[in-house]
Design an enzyme around this catalytic site. Structure first.
Site, PDB file in Angstrom:
ATOM      1  N   ASP A  29       0.842  -1.194   0.000  1.00  0.00           N
ATOM      2  CA  ASP A  29       0.000   0.000   0.000  1.00  0.00           C
ATOM      3  C   ASP A  29       0.879   1.246   0.000  1.00  0.00           C
ATOM      4  O   ASP A  29       1.998   1.221  -0.522  1.00  0.00           O
ATOM      5  CB  ASP A  29      -0.936  -0.038   1.213  1.00  0.00           C
ATOM      6  CG  ASP A  29      -2.291   0.579   0.914  1.00  0.00           C
ATOM      7  OD1 ASP A  29      -2.346   1.803   0.709  1.00  0.00           O
ATOM      8  OD2 ASP A  29      -3.304  -0.162   0.892  1.00  0.00           O
ATOM      9  N   HIS A  64      -3.610   6.025   3.453  1.00  0.00           N
ATOM     10  CA  HIS A  64      -4.409   4.885   2.993  1.00  0.00           C
ATOM     11  C   HIS A  64      -3.893   3.579   3.577  1.00  0.00           C
ATOM     12  O   HIS A  64      -4.663   2.758   4.101  1.00  0.00           O
ATOM     13  CB  HIS A  64      -4.395   4.839   1.465  1.00  0.00           C
ATOM     14  CG  HIS A  64      -5.331   3.844   0.864  1.00  0.00           C
ATOM     15  ND1 HIS A  64      -4.982   2.526   0.664  1.00  0.00           N
ATOM     16  CD2 HIS A  64      -6.605   3.970   0.415  1.00  0.00           C
ATOM     17  CE1 HIS A  64      -5.998   1.881   0.109  1.00  0.00           C
ATOM     18  NE2 HIS A  64      -6.996   2.726  -0.058  1.00  0.00           N
ATOM     19  N   SER A 235     -11.381  -0.699  -0.493  1.00  0.00           N
ATOM     20  CA  SER A 235     -10.074  -0.777   0.180  1.00  0.00           C
ATOM     21  C   SER A 235     -10.234  -1.111   1.656  1.00  0.00           C
ATOM     22  O   SER A 235      -9.318  -1.655   2.278  1.00  0.00           O
ATOM     23  CB  SER A 235      -9.324   0.549   0.050  1.00  0.00           C
ATOM     24  OG  SER A 235      -8.829   0.733  -1.242  1.00  0.00           O
TER      25      SER A 235
END
Length: 296
Positions: A29, A64, A235
């Protein structure tokens, strides 16, 4: 994560002592912030690797990756357990393959997969979580990389993408039927599950996608600028399933990826008749662990 843990019987699994201890999950990620939910008590970020810098101190300039890790394995320390993740005793390997602006490069992602492959035995990596996606190609190098990790004994979990509700919008690597691909859902006012519009659908070629759905709307998880923030998207769904895989492997670390996949699919809860939206249904972690325990 409080409501999600209750609805998916995660809290009940934790009460039985199933928390993913001893299992390492690689999260490919934007990186991972050393949030207190990962490092206090025992530092569970066992290694960090960046495409740009190699091994080093964990960081995340986007947020994220930290959010994904929190849903998957956060301890919930700063919330007195309220926002605890699915596998709060699992170890994490941060693999930064996505740039700070949230854009991924194919070569960077493949380099990250190669790092996981080379270090899977040393770090005991059993699960890889990939909450990113790109337009599928034929052939597709990212899908091929995910398949190779699966064949090497790593449960690869990918998000389906946020390009729904049209058909054939599933993203790579989630388009390949060999791995575990997760779409997004929520609960209506009557607490019934439904697939959210933004969740990407199959088919891809002759295969229906995704395999499962998991919560994807307004999930509280660790943040860069404050203890927790609300996030939505597939996600957020993928790390729920990756965490579930870690729980199962914590009970039986000898399970192979196909066995983990079969356990999760065979115990899922029906959502609707559209397999290209909901797959086999909503993940039911309690039923999956019960099924595994009854066959140990």
């Amino acid at each position: 994560m409080e409501n999600e843990r209750k609805r998916l019987a995660i809290d009940a699994c934790h009460d039985m002592g199933f928390k993913g201890k001893g299992i390492t999950v690689a999260v490919l990620d934007t990186g991972i912030k050393p949030h207190l939910d990962f490092v206090i008590g025992v530092n569970r970020i066992v290694e960090f690797w960046s495409v740009d810098r190699g091994k080093g101190i964990p960081f995340d300039n986007n947020g994220h990756g930290t959010a994904v890790c929190g849903i998957l394995a956060g301890s919930g320390l700063l919330s007195n357990g309220k926002y605890m993740g699915v596998a709060p005793q699992a170890n994490l390997v941060g693999v930064k393959v996505i740039a700070d602006n949230g854009v991924g490069d194919t070569n960077a992602i493949l380099d990250g997969m190669n790092f996981v492959f080379k270090n899977k035995k040393r770090l005991n990596i059993k699960v890889a979580c990939m909450s990113f996606g790109s337009e599928p190609l034929e052939p597709d190098p990212i899908m091929k990389g995910a398949e190779l990790l699966w064949e090497q004994g790593i449960v690869v979990v990918a998000s389906s993408g946020n390009n729904g509700p049209a058909q054939s919008t599933v993203r790579s690597p989630g388009a390949t039927p060999q791995i575990l691909t997760v779409g997004g859902m929520d609960f209506d006012k009557d607490d019934k599950p439904y697939v959210v519009d933004f969740s990407s659908r199959g088919p891809w070629g002759d295969f229906s996608r995704p395999d499962l759905v998991a919560p994807a709307v307004d999930i509280f998880t660790p943040s860069l600028t404050k203890p927790y923030a609300v996030m939505s998207g597939t996600s957020m769904s993928a790390p729920i399933v990756a965490g579930a895989a870690a729980l199962l492997l914590g009970i039986n670390p000898n399970l192979q990826p196909d066995q983990v996949k079969q356990l999760l699919l065979s115990t899922a809860t029906f959502v609707d008749n559209d397999k290209n939206a909901s797959g086999w249904g909503l993940i039911d972690i309690g039923r999956a662990i019960e099924s595994l325990s009854n066959n140990v």
